[in-house]
Design a protein around this motif. Structure first.
Motif, PDB file in Angstrom:
ATOM      1  N   ALA A   1    -121.438 -64.349 -27.619  1.00  0.00           N
ATOM      2  CA  ALA A   1    -120.155 -64.620 -26.958  1.00  0.00           C
ATOM      3  C   ALA A   1    -119.265 -65.232 -28.131  1.00  0.00           C
ATOM      4  CB  ALA A   1    -120.219 -65.135 -25.727  1.00  0.00           C
ATOM      5  N   ILE A   2    -119.924 -66.222 -28.780  1.00  0.00           N
ATOM      6  CA  ILE A   2    -119.177 -66.829 -29.785  1.00  0.00           C
ATOM      7  C   ILE A   2    -118.889 -66.233 -31.061  1.00  0.00           C
ATOM      8  CG2 ILE A   2    -119.330 -69.015 -31.281  1.00  0.00           C
ATOM      9  CD1 ILE A   2    -120.765 -70.486 -28.942  1.00  0.00           C
ATOM     10  N   ASP A   3    -119.851 -65.394 -31.490  1.00  0.00           N
ATOM     11  CA  ASP A   3    -119.571 -64.256 -32.451  1.00  0.00           C
ATOM     12  C   ASP A   3    -118.239 -63.450 -32.415  1.00  0.00           C
ATOM     13  OD1 ASP A   3    -121.640 -65.206 -33.861  1.00  0.00           O
ATOM     14  OD2 ASP A   3    -122.999 -63.753 -33.331  1.00  0.00           O
ATOM     15  N   VAL A   4    -118.035 -63.059 -30.972  1.00  0.00           N
ATOM     16  CA  VAL A   4    -117.040 -62.657 -30.738  1.00  0.00           C
ATOM     17  C   VAL A   4    -115.682 -63.163 -30.963  1.00  0.00           C
ATOM     18  CG1 VAL A   4    -115.616 -61.020 -28.991  1.00  0.00           C
ATOM     19  CG2 VAL A   4    -118.036 -60.710 -28.864  1.00  0.00           C
ATOM     20  N   LEU A   5    -115.781 -64.439 -30.800  1.00  0.00           N
ATOM     21  CA  LEU A   5    -114.493 -65.469 -30.938  1.00  0.00           C
ATOM     22  C   LEU A   5    -114.397 -65.455 -32.396  1.00  0.00           C
ATOM     23  CD1 LEU A   5    -112.477 -67.279 -29.703  1.00  0.00           C
ATOM     24  CD2 LEU A   5    -114.137 -69.070 -29.630  1.00  0.00           C
ATOM     25  N   VAL A   6    -115.509 -65.876 -33.265  1.00  0.00           N
ATOM     26  CA  VAL A   6    -115.371 -65.695 -34.580  1.00  0.00           C
ATOM     27  C   VAL A   6    -114.638 -64.570 -35.138  1.00  0.00           C
ATOM     28  CG1 VAL A   6    -116.507 -66.145 -36.664  1.00  0.00           C
ATOM     29  CG2 VAL A   6    -117.169 -67.501 -34.568  1.00  0.00           C
ATOM     30  N   VAL A   7    -114.966 -63.564 -34.668  1.00  0.00           N
ATOM     31  CA  VAL A   7    -114.530 -62.194 -35.279  1.00  0.00           C
ATOM     32  C   VAL A   7    -113.232 -62.262 -35.132  1.00  0.00           C
ATOM     33  CG1 VAL A   7    -114.611 -59.720 -34.777  1.00  0.00           C
ATOM     34  CG2 VAL A   7    -116.895 -60.758 -35.144  1.00  0.00           C
ATOM     35  N   ALA A   8    -112.541 -62.275 -33.975  1.00  0.00           N
ATOM     36  CA  ALA A   8    -111.119 -62.037 -33.492  1.00  0.00           C
ATOM     37  C   ALA A   8    -110.546 -63.188 -34.440  1.00  0.00           C
ATOM     38  CB  ALA A   8    -110.899 -62.300 -32.007  1.00  0.00           C
ATOM     39  N   VAL A   9    -110.970 -64.532 -34.319  1.00  0.00           N
ATOM     40  CA  VAL A   9    -110.129 -65.588 -34.963  1.00  0.00           C
ATOM     41  C   VAL A   9    -110.156 -65.312 -36.489  1.00  0.00           C
ATOM     42  CG1 VAL A   9    -110.142 -68.012 -35.598  1.00  0.00           C
ATOM     43  CG2 VAL A   9    -110.518 -67.344 -33.295  1.00  0.00           C
ATOM     44  N   VAL A  10    -111.220 -65.086 -37.262  1.00  0.00           N
ATOM     45  CA  VAL A  10    -111.365 -64.883 -38.564  1.00  0.00           C
ATOM     46  C   VAL A  10    -110.195 -63.734 -38.962  1.00  0.00           C
ATOM     47  CG1 VAL A  10    -112.596 -64.235 -40.522  1.00  0.00           C
ATOM     48  CG2 VAL A  10    -113.456 -65.989 -39.093  1.00  0.00           C
TER      49      VAL A  10
END
Lengths: 267, 354
Positions: free
Chosen positions: B265-274
């Motif tokens: 779930a956090i990876d998805v956030l990282v992907v979108a923010v990066v």
């Protein structure tokens, strides 16, 4: 003329609704914040098309009164009728769809969208298909309505600019365009002249005085030159209560008012 | 990928070009590269790197739609994707014959989308009454609850081991898990999702959502039902997440609680923010960077004598750098670089004229 019941959602554009009775009727409105009464027992009625100023010093409860009328706050006690319909417990968007509009003391716009998109949203908010996933066509009636309003407040040259980049006075003008969208029947203006230059104030007075006659409004304004020139009646508030009502010239000459509000006999 | 990022504003009379004439040249170039990539790229690149990029990009896109346009940072999108993936495994066929129902694909796929949309709508209805950090907390709580539920429930979700041998249907005689068909399938779905988000962003609903992001109270004062718009955004975003989730199950041929855990779930956030949350292209760029790091950093780390598991450290440092130096992601860096270059050119042009 004795059935002032409005249809549930008047969505027609540019059409005036004539109802019997009052446009706005407040009975015994009280709003408590904890033990503090921001307004207490305010009873007020405004006829359709009537223009009224609500005056009072800071903290008199004027903006709280607006927030109760629009439904941003639910009053602790009292009754609000809008064109005969009891809207006391309605959420804000239901009141707006019935023809109520407001502007904000501090500009309250959509900074990340363009001028035309801001006005388009205001037009869309009081019409159908708010959830449509289909892009509007070039000849969409609401796109035209939005462009007309942008023109009316002299912002055509800025229509594709982001609102966050506009000058302060331009944002105030846009505020008024948003309030005029759809088919407004009654508008609440919260200090529309605040921070405007003398020229912009003159523009504002001309916009207010040339509004279609069926649109009534209440205006909160500290600038007496603006407020008393655009209304036919005045309500004075003090410490959350109404203490005087009358015509602008009566209020201006009232010694008690001058004592309280104009800070004694200057001018 | 047939749309521009900044779609033209309304009814510009001078601008009477057809829609395809308005697409700038770099987009045509990107389309050609993506369409002809299988000519030059090997199966590993097509299936693992690009396939995974498109999948993560789609799930990131659903977050970008909610966060970038709606101002709602949801940690739920991987869970929604996982819900769709689980439904494909449960309703369709898998190696776990005791649980899987073995229904036909034309029932399974619509049902998976529908159930995931329902789940997203109900969760969204819980989350939208909160703002900012509380939205993150509520969606994180739902994601965690669903993760533990799938791990402990054996009758429906087959607990810890999940489902394996979940394969795409052999439509038109094509094995869609072969690298080239899977590449084109994921490319097509990613492009469709991207185009849909770009298109919807200029529709009344999309504009209203951006209005809700900028100023919810004013939106209510314009006659909009803010809560309903937010919930509807969750429902719409679920479509992109579900498409990604179903592809993810097919790519891995399996789904287990680990697929939808908190790290995912956090990876998805990282992907979108990066990548950048302000435009729909961002999550795809973020996904590509994430996948490249994930795939190649173990080799590089190994070369320097670090353990391969340290690749999360690199991603974490990259995330930190982006948040510190470019809050709107890699796309934000790109925008600023272009703005600066244009300014310099203007100055040079101005200097030449004077």
């Amino acid at each position: 003329m004795n059935a002032p019941v409005t249809p549930p959602r008047p969505v027609a554009l540019g059409q005036s609704h004539v109802s019997a009775g009052n446009a706005l009727e407040l009975r015994g409105i009280t709003k408590m914040f904890g033990a503090l009464a921001a307004i207490s027992d305010v009873t007020l009625s405004v006829r359709p098309g009537e223009r009224r100023a609500v005056l009072g010093s800071n903290g008199a409860g004027k903006t709280t009164l607006f927030n109760c009328i629009t439904g941003d706050f639910l009053p602790t006690a009292g009754l609000i009728r809008f064109f005969g319909e009891d809207v006391t417990t309605f959420p804000p968007h239901e009141r707006i769809r019935r023809g109520l509009r407001r502007t904000y003391q501090i500009s309250s716009l959509f900074a990340g969208l363009s001028v035309i998109d801001n006005v388009y949203l205001a037009c869309r908010g009081v019409s159908r298909n708010r959830f449509s996933l289909i892009r509007p066509r070039r000849d969409d009636a609401l796109v035209h309505a939005a462009e007309t309003l942008v023109e009316a407040v002299h912002l055509s040259a800025e229509k594709d600019r982001l609102v966050g980049e506009l000058a302060y006075g331009q944002q105030r003008q846009l505020e008024i365009a948003l309030a005029l969208s759809g088919a407004p029947r009654f508008i609440l203006f919260d200090e529309p002249a605040a921070g405007l230059s003398p020229t912009e104030r003159r523009d504002l007075v001309s916009i207010l005085t040339t509004l279609p006659g069926h649109i009534g409004y209440i205006i909160i304004e500290h600038d007496m030159d603006v407020a008393l020139r655009v209304v036919e009646s005045v309500t004075m508030m003090h410490n959350g209560r109404i203490f005087k009502e009358g015509r602008p010239e009566e209020i201006e000459d009232d010694p008690e008012v001058q004592e309280l509000y104009l800070g004694g006999g200057h001018e | 990928m047939a749309m521009t990022d900044h779609a033209p504003r309304f009814a510009n009379r001078a601008d009477q070009k057809l829609w395809f004439e308005r697409i700038p040249a770099p987009w045509w170039a990107l389309a050609v590269v993506l369409l002809f990539l299988p000519v030059v790229a090997n199966n590993f690149w097509l299936f693992q790197i690009m396939g995974w990029t498109f999948i993560l990009g789609m799930i990131g896109l659903s977050l970008m739609f909610l966060a970038g346009y709606g101002g709602m940072v949801s940690l739920l999108q991987m869970t929604v994707a996982g819900m769709a993936g689980y439904m494909v495994a449960i309703l369709g066929t898998s190696g776990t014959v005791t649980v899987s129902l073995g229904l036909a694909w034309w029932i399974v796929l619509p049902a998976a989308f529908l159930i995931a949309a329902l789940f997203a709508t109900v969760s969204g209805a819980l989350a939208v009454r909160t703002e900012g950090i509380y939205t993150i907390m509520i969606t994180l709580a739902i994601a965690a609850a669903f993760f533990y539920f799938t791990r402990q429930n054996y009758t429906i979700f087959n607990g810890y081991s999940g489902f394996n041998l979940v394969l795409p249907p052999q439509l038109f005689g094509v094995n869609w898990r072969d690298p080239v068909p899977f590449y084109y399938l994921s490319l097509a779905l990613a492009s469709l999702s991207y185009g849909a988000v770009v298109y919807v962003s200029r529709s009344p609903f999309g504009l209203a959502l951006q209005g809700v992001r900028d100023n919810p109270r004013r939106m209510a004062a314009l006659g909009f039902n803010v809560t309903a718009h937010r919930v509807a955004a969750y429902a719409l975003a679920s479509v992109f997440a579900s498409a990604g989730g179903i592809l993810l199950v097919w790519q891995n041929a399996q789904i287990a609680p680990g697929t939808i855990g908190i790290p995912a779930a956090i990876d998805v956030l990282v992907v979108a923010v990066v990548g950048g949350m302000r435009r729909p292209l961002g999550p795809f760029i973020g996904a590509f960077i994430y996948v490249m790091l994930q795939v190649f950093s173990p080799d590089i780390l190994g070369f320097f004598g670090f353990s391969a598991e340290r690749f999360k450290l690199i991603i974490g440092l990259g995330f930190l750098a982006v948040v510190l130096f470019s809050p709107d992601g890699v796309l934000g860096l790109w925008d600023r670089w272009r703005a600066r270059r244009r300014q310099q050119q203007d100055q040079q042009a101005g200097g030449g004229a004077a």
